[in-house]
Design a protein around this motif. Structure first.
Motif, mmCIF file in Angstrom:
data_model
loop_
_atom_site.group_PDB
_atom_site.id
_atom_site.type_symbol
_atom_site.label_atom_id
_atom_site.label_comp_id
_atom_site.label_asym_id
_atom_site.label_seq_id
_atom_site.Cartn_x
_atom_site.Cartn_y
_atom_site.Cartn_z
ATOM 1 N N UNK A 95 0.839 -1.210 0.000
ATOM 2 C CA UNK A 95 0.000 0.000 0.000
ATOM 3 C C UNK A 95 0.871 1.256 0.000
ATOM 4 N N UNK A 96 1.932 1.238 0.812
ATOM 5 C CA UNK A 96 2.840 2.398 0.861
ATOM 6 C C UNK A 96 3.537 2.605 -0.485
ATOM 7 N N UNK A 97 4.009 1.512 -1.063
ATOM 8 C CA UNK A 97 4.730 1.609 -2.337
ATOM 9 C C UNK A 97 3.798 2.114 -3.436
ATOM 10 N N UNK A 98 2.573 1.618 -3.452
ATOM 11 C CA UNK A 98 1.621 2.058 -4.477
ATOM 12 C C UNK A 98 1.228 3.519 -4.272
ATOM 13 N N UNK A 118 -5.924 2.733 -17.594
ATOM 14 C CA UNK A 118 -4.995 3.054 -18.688
ATOM 15 C C UNK A 118 -4.262 4.374 -18.449
ATOM 16 N N UNK A 119 -4.231 4.825 -17.197
ATOM 17 C CA UNK A 119 -3.699 6.161 -16.895
ATOM 18 C C UNK A 119 -2.273 6.371 -17.396
ATOM 19 N N UNK A 120 -1.451 5.332 -17.349
ATOM 20 C CA UNK A 120 -0.038 5.488 -17.735
ATOM 21 C C UNK A 120 0.221 5.009 -19.161
ATOM 22 N N UNK A 121 -0.853 4.818 -19.928
ATOM 23 C CA UNK A 121 -0.695 4.311 -21.293
ATOM 24 C C UNK A 121 -1.062 5.358 -22.340
ATOM 25 N N UNK A 122 -0.775 6.622 -22.049
ATOM 26 C CA UNK A 122 -0.974 7.669 -23.053
ATOM 27 C C UNK A 122 0.205 7.591 -24.024
ATOM 28 N N UNK A 123 -0.098 7.450 -25.305
ATOM 29 C CA UNK A 123 0.983 7.286 -26.284
ATOM 30 C C UNK A 123 1.004 8.387 -27.324
ATOM 31 N N UNK A 124 0.029 9.282 -27.272
ATOM 32 C CA UNK A 124 -0.038 10.331 -28.290
ATOM 33 C C UNK A 124 -0.093 11.719 -27.672
ATOM 34 N N UNK A 125 -0.551 12.663 -28.470
ATOM 35 C CA UNK A 125 -0.595 14.055 -28.033
ATOM 36 C C UNK A 125 -1.840 14.288 -27.191
ATOM 37 N N UNK A 126 -1.780 13.930 -25.952
ATOM 38 C CA UNK A 126 -2.926 14.131 -25.067
ATOM 39 C C UNK A 126 -2.417 14.186 -23.643
ATOM 40 N N UNK A 127 -3.160 14.856 -22.800
ATOM 41 C CA UNK A 127 -2.807 14.897 -21.388
ATOM 42 C C UNK A 127 -3.934 14.255 -20.604
ATOM 43 N N UNK A 128 -3.587 13.192 -19.926
ATOM 44 C CA UNK A 128 -4.581 12.536 -19.087
ATOM 45 C C UNK A 128 -4.666 13.275 -17.757
ATOM 46 N N UNK A 129 -5.878 13.574 -17.333
ATOM 47 C CA UNK A 129 -6.091 14.199 -16.027
ATOM 48 C C UNK A 129 -6.979 13.276 -15.204
ATOM 49 N N UNK A 130 -6.456 12.845 -14.078
ATOM 50 C CA UNK A 130 -7.239 11.964 -13.210
ATOM 51 C C UNK A 130 -8.427 12.713 -12.624
ATOM 52 N N UNK A 131 -9.519 11.999 -12.436
ATOM 53 C CA UNK A 131 -10.699 12.603 -11.815
ATOM 54 C C UNK A 131 -10.372 13.119 -10.417
ATOM 55 N N UNK A 132 -9.399 12.522 -9.780
ATOM 56 C CA UNK A 132 -9.044 12.975 -8.442
ATOM 57 C C UNK A 132 -8.409 14.365 -8.492
ATOM 58 N N UNK A 133 -7.677 14.647 -9.561
ATOM 59 C CA UNK A 133 -7.084 15.976 -9.733
ATOM 60 C C UNK A 133 -8.171 16.990 -10.103
ATOM 61 N N UNK A 136 1.499 8.952 -6.275
ATOM 62 C CA UNK A 136 1.885 10.361 -6.045
ATOM 63 C C UNK A 136 2.939 10.811 -7.049
ATOM 64 N N UNK A 137 3.749 9.853 -7.481
ATOM 65 C CA UNK A 137 4.848 10.161 -8.395
ATOM 66 C C UNK A 137 4.374 10.233 -9.843
ATOM 67 N N UNK A 138 3.262 9.572 -10.149
ATOM 68 C CA UNK A 138 2.832 9.503 -11.552
ATOM 69 C C UNK A 138 1.523 10.266 -11.762
ATOM 70 N N UNK A 139 0.426 9.582 -12.017
ATOM 71 C CA UNK A 139 -0.757 10.308 -12.492
ATOM 72 C C UNK A 139 -1.568 10.980 -11.392
ATOM 73 N N UNK A 140 -1.180 10.788 -10.129
ATOM 74 C CA UNK A 140 -1.834 11.549 -9.063
ATOM 75 C C UNK A 140 -0.864 12.548 -8.433
ATOM 76 N N UNK A 141 0.142 12.936 -9.205
ATOM 77 C CA UNK A 141 1.116 13.922 -8.714
ATOM 78 C C UNK A 141 0.375 15.174 -8.240
ATOM 79 N N UNK A 142 0.732 15.640 -7.064
ATOM 80 C CA UNK A 142 0.069 16.829 -6.529
ATOM 81 C C UNK A 142 -1.107 16.484 -5.632
ATOM 82 N N UNK A 143 -1.459 15.210 -5.573
ATOM 83 C CA UNK A 143 -2.560 14.786 -4.707
ATOM 84 C C UNK A 143 -1.985 13.902 -3.604
ATOM 85 N N UNK A 144 -2.489 14.103 -2.395
ATOM 86 C CA UNK A 144 -1.953 13.372 -1.249
ATOM 87 C C UNK A 144 -2.566 11.970 -1.183
#
Lengths: 430, 430
Positions: free
Chosen positions: B87-90, B225-240, B95-103
């Motif tokens: 749980x800690x590692x995840x 699929x949050x970390x599987x963006x392969x083109x010109x797009x920015x994924x924004x998590x609903x949590x952000x 926090x390091x990837x698609x939820x950066x900026x969220x605690x």
């Protein structure tokens, strides 16, 4: 919207109302302060049904298997009901061990992430909400949650007397349940038994199966301790009993195939509850069809399925591991039972699994379940020993306690018996 | 007994009535005869949402982790909602990837044997039988089974037009569902989207969340699929998005915490569907309490939890792996989209996940879903390409097909496009 904002479904309310079992909280507390040679005042935790005696050797063998190049399918989907290669290996293992003489077919096995999800699926499939499942008591405490949590099925304990007329007891319990509004759709047994540590006699098993099939009641035989016989007893699988009844002409093969479902897994007999791998054996075509649809919810990890395919295909190694595991169970049981006898603490003589059923009725500080709870608390606080109450196992009367003796080394069991004795001596004075 | 002998529960009847999807049967047939350089006439299987492009490197890294001495807890129980170390590692990974900026807090994560069992549990918990879950269509075909199989919840597709008034569309769909007898208890979205291969705009996400919270509807955001963006797009998590709305004062933190639940896992972004590891992020105390009780049914293997604890704690390695995976997704997409364009086959330009949504409407041999089924069969038989029908994804009209492009090497995609083109040329003549 018809409901309070953000409310959960009404069916999850029963889960919100639950309180954790007291032994769980005590376990968590004791976990940080366990007995060892270096911590002689620490807690002896003997409330969890896990066998740690020989599991390191199993883990090491898996590690060797995983050191070879991994096949692609480890990372990808395989069949939802289990990888066909592991199904074959498990079928061979079962034919070689406790189902010897029975034609176990790979296609009759459903593999999942443990027996617990199989129970959830099974009772979803076999019974509707509010219907009943007969369970000989005392029984495994978690059956209640396993049946009620999502399936909303009613566990119906009945106090089996093996020396009596088993068929009459079943009929009476089923009639009472039906009258109380929960018609019985299944009989669930654990053999070898948790918490008694015994095996059922073949006569009892015959009565159970005959009664079930003749009454259209499914029989779920949880045989998760099948390879953990450590004493003078012979475990007979319900599937072997069924064969006998079919050969005698007492039951038809179709009747057996429709009603009998076996459960087994890696958690107990191989000390691998953390691996999450359980198996259902059934020949019911309709049940297999349903599992084809609901198995996506209960897939075992392919990393584990692959490792087990390698490890369990070596049946000579399996035989040796099982023999050593049984030897260690016997040593621990022997040390503990001797210490209990020495201390004058009565218990049900055990032959199987990892349990000792203590009879502390004469030390209850007061009558009833309150007295049992008080004694349990005292054992926990003063002896610093964490056991399971008989109440949570649906014991017939207060004063019984379950010990899981394979969670700690044998020396800790002797410490536990000594400390118990001291507390009980004190309890007699109050 | 009140029922036919050996009958199953009435609630499992709907599972007995199911027929397997045609693409599943075709997949099984094609599986034994797959395209390769050595089997140039073989089937190209592009109907399964798995990413095999870079998963061997992940498997190898896990293997290295498992070569070190295994800790005891691999064989034993850990916490039912997931091992605290993982749980800690995840939490750190998120926090390091698609939820950066969220605690992200470790205690807000529930780990299970995949997102599929989490969906089963979630909709058991959030909605009662017969209640509705809104899902923007087209959507992941298995959501239907995931919601209906055991939970008996009603999936309500609605055809989202992002350019339009999203709030009005949601309100209208919910009102229609309520009128039809299925009041909406949750909105379920997949972002990045399966099968469209796109990400939702922040404006759309805002509308969805505001509408949900204000109407007491739970929002389940499947971000697998949050970390599987392969083109010109920015994924924004609903949590952000939620954070933004709280900062603006449009929503309260409590409103968000009660209603928003995120799903993620190893299956797609790390190509590890066989590992069986999914994660729920929720701050709802009551939901976490329910999961505390039902997680025994969905425990991940500790062998996997341990290996991931080691592998995913090296965030530099994770960054490099994810970047390479995205690069390979981009290469495959680029090869396939170029071949489709060359062949004159229209499709929705994709930026994310592993999907291409083909528009073959003009080649339908006849009108309606029958025409789509006929074209699918022809593609399967003549082009020897197995795709997913738009019908199974709840497409708005017949003629769309989903391609999962990461299941095969890029060369196979070019073969598929060429063969498709030939079949479609032929179809135009009929």
């Amino acid at each position: 919207m018809p409901v309070e904002k953000g409310a959960l479904a009404s069916r999850s309310q029963r889960l919100l109302d639950l309180k954790p079992a007291p032994h769980f909280e005590a376990f968590m507390k004791g976990y940080m302060d366990q007995w060892s040679q270096d911590n002689p005042e620490g807690y002896v935790l003997i409330a969890v049904a896990e066998n740690k005696l020989h599991s390191d050797a199993f883990a090491h063998r898996m590690q060797e298997a995983l050191a070879r190049p991994l096949p692609d399918w480890v990372m990808n989907y395989t069949m939802m009901t289990g990888d066909p290669r592991l199904q074959e290996v498990l079928a061979a293992l079962l034919r070689h061990t406790f189902l010897k003489g029975f034609e176990v077919r790979a296609g009759d096995l459903v593999i999942s992430n443990g027996v617990t999800p199989l129970l959830d699926h099974l009772f979803f499939t076999l019974a509707d909400a509010g219907e009943g499942v007969l369970i000989p008591a005392p029984y495994y405490p978690s059956f209640d949650m396993d049946l009620m949590a999502k399936d909303d099925v009613v566990p119906v304990p009945f106090y089996l007397v093996e020396d009596g007329d088993v068929t009459a007891q079943l009929a009476q319990a089923a009639a009472a349940a039906a009258e109380a509004g929960s018609p019985i759709r299944a009989l669930l047994i654990t053999n070898p038994n948790n918490p008694l540590g015994i095996v059922y006699s073949t006569a009892t098993l015959k009565s159970m199966l005959e009664w079930s099939v003749k009454n259209g009641v499914h029989l779920v035989s949880d045989e998760i301790y099948a390879l953990s016989v450590h004493g003078e007893a012979t475990f007979v699988s319900m599937q072997r009993v069924a064969q006998g009844l079919v050969e005698e002409g007492a039951l038809t093969q179709e009747g057996v195939d429709t009603h009998l479902h076996l459960l087994w897994g890696m958690s107990k007999d191989f000390g691998g509850s953390g691996l999450r791998l359980g198996v259902l054996h059934t020949r019911s075509a309709s049940l297999k069809k349903v599992f084809g649809s609901i198995s996506p919810f209960s897939q075992a990890s392919n990393l584990v399925q692959y490792a087990l395919t390698v490890v369990l295909s070596d049946l000579d190694w399996v035989d040796a591991w099982v023999a050593e595991n049984q030897r260690q169970l016997a040593l621990s049981y022997s040390a503990f039972s001797a210490a209990l006898t020495e201390a004058g603490i009565p218990f049900t003589p055990a032959t199987s699994a990892m349990f000792v059923w203590l009879d502390l009725r004469k030390w209850l500080p007061k009558q009833g379940w309150e007295g049992e709870a008080a004694l349990w608390q005292r054992i926990c606080d003063e002896a610093r020993v964490v056991v399971t109450t008989g109440h949570s196992c649906h014991a017939a009367e207060p004063g019984y306690f379950r010990v899981c003796f394979a969670w700690v080394p044998a020396e800790a069991l002797v410490v536990a018996a000594t400390r118990l004795s001291a507390v009980l001596d004190g309890a007699a004075d109050t």
